[in-house]
Design an enzyme around this catalytic site. Structure first.
Site, PDB file in Angstrom:
ATOM      1  N   CYS A  97     -10.475  -7.737   1.591  1.00  0.00           N
ATOM      2  CA  CYS A  97     -11.355  -6.670   2.069  1.00  0.00           C
ATOM      3  C   CYS A  97     -12.833  -7.018   1.872  1.00  0.00           C
ATOM      4  CB  CYS A  97     -10.986  -5.347   1.414  1.00  0.00           C
ATOM      5  SG  CYS A  97     -11.577  -3.903   2.353  1.00  0.00           S
ATOM      6  N   HIS A 193      -4.658  -4.521   1.350  1.00  0.00           N
ATOM      7  CA  HIS A 193      -4.592  -4.118  -0.059  1.00  0.00           C
ATOM      8  C   HIS A 193      -3.130  -3.837  -0.403  1.00  0.00           C
ATOM      9  CE1 HIS A 193      -8.911  -3.515  -0.693  1.00  0.00           C
ATOM     10  NE2 HIS A 193      -8.975  -2.933   0.500  1.00  0.00           N
TER      11      HIS A 193
END
Length: 244
Positions: A97, A193
């Protein structure tokens, strides 16, 4: 393999640790130890000054908010040369991310542009809304599905880079291209994630295999582990969102 050891460095866990990304470190460590390979983990925080990758095998850079990315970015740029050389020399990097975005040229926000490390020939621009939800990829790297959770406002454009996988459910890098993540040498960058690796043991072993090959010249397949629970977690997401 008792005499083998892999060192994993976690960069700025005090700022970049959204959505349980620290679990990726634990997954790497356990899957080494279960194969009787020593695992050494080290955290490099904002209070540390001695940045040294000379004996590092795997570098992990997690996700954070835009505010935290701005703080980390200025510090990372001080080590641009070392990190770039590590990547070019086959060092394994996992960037999730915010970490993914920081490996590129820049992240353009509404009122500011965050300069990246430029290790990847990519760039990110802020979108109008956030891309949130479960995501499933088909990946040639592992020959199967990679699952995770995405939550990002940026749209990342990867140019000629090879993606980590093709989106079969979810949004991916930019919501339109159908690509997610980047693979460059032994660098894996992604928006997933979850944390990523516990639900994707094949991907974890791919990363470990690259590190062992670079350090010890090992090319044979890693010894199989009982991944029944991990595979159930993976299959649940795939069956829920893809195989209906």
């Amino acid at each position: 393999m008792d005499d083998m050891k892999i060192k994993i460095m976690h960069l700025y866990p005090d700022l970049l640790n959204l959505y349980g990304d620290r679990g990726n470190i634990e997954c790497l460590k356990r899957r080494l130890e279960w194969r009787d390979i020593k695992a050494e983990t080290e955290s490099y925080t904002c209070d540390d000054n001695n940045f040294d990758l000379s004996d590092t095998d795997i570098l992990f850079l997690g996700g954070g908010s835009d505010r935290e990315q701005k703080i980390v970015c200025s510090r990372l740029l001080e080590h641009r040369t070392e990190i770039s050389e590590f990547a070019e020399n086959g060092g394994s990097i996992i960037a999730v991310c915010g970490g993914y975005q920081l490996l590129g040229k820049y992240y353009k926000l509404e009122d500011q542009t965050i300069e990246g490390l430029g290790i990847l020939d990519i760039y990110t621009e802020q979108g109008d809304d956030r891309l949130i939800g479960n995501i499933v990829l088909e990946s040639d790297v592992i020959g199967g599905y990679i699952v995770g959770f995405e939550n990002h406002g940026g749209r990342t454009y990867i140019g000629s880079h090879t993606s980590l996988g093709r989106v079969v459910y979810g949004h991916g890098n930019d919501e339109t291209s159908g690509a997610e993540g980047v693979i460059y040498k032994n660098v894996i960058a992604t928006y997933l994630h979850g944390p990523l690796l516990p639900k994707n043991p094949k991907l974890c072993d791919y990363i470990l295999g690259n590190a062992l090959k670079r350090k010890y010249g090992i090319t044979e397949t890693l010894r199989s582990l009982d991944d029944s629970l991990e595979n159930k977690a993976n299959d649940y997401i795939v069956n829920r969102f893809v195989k209906k």
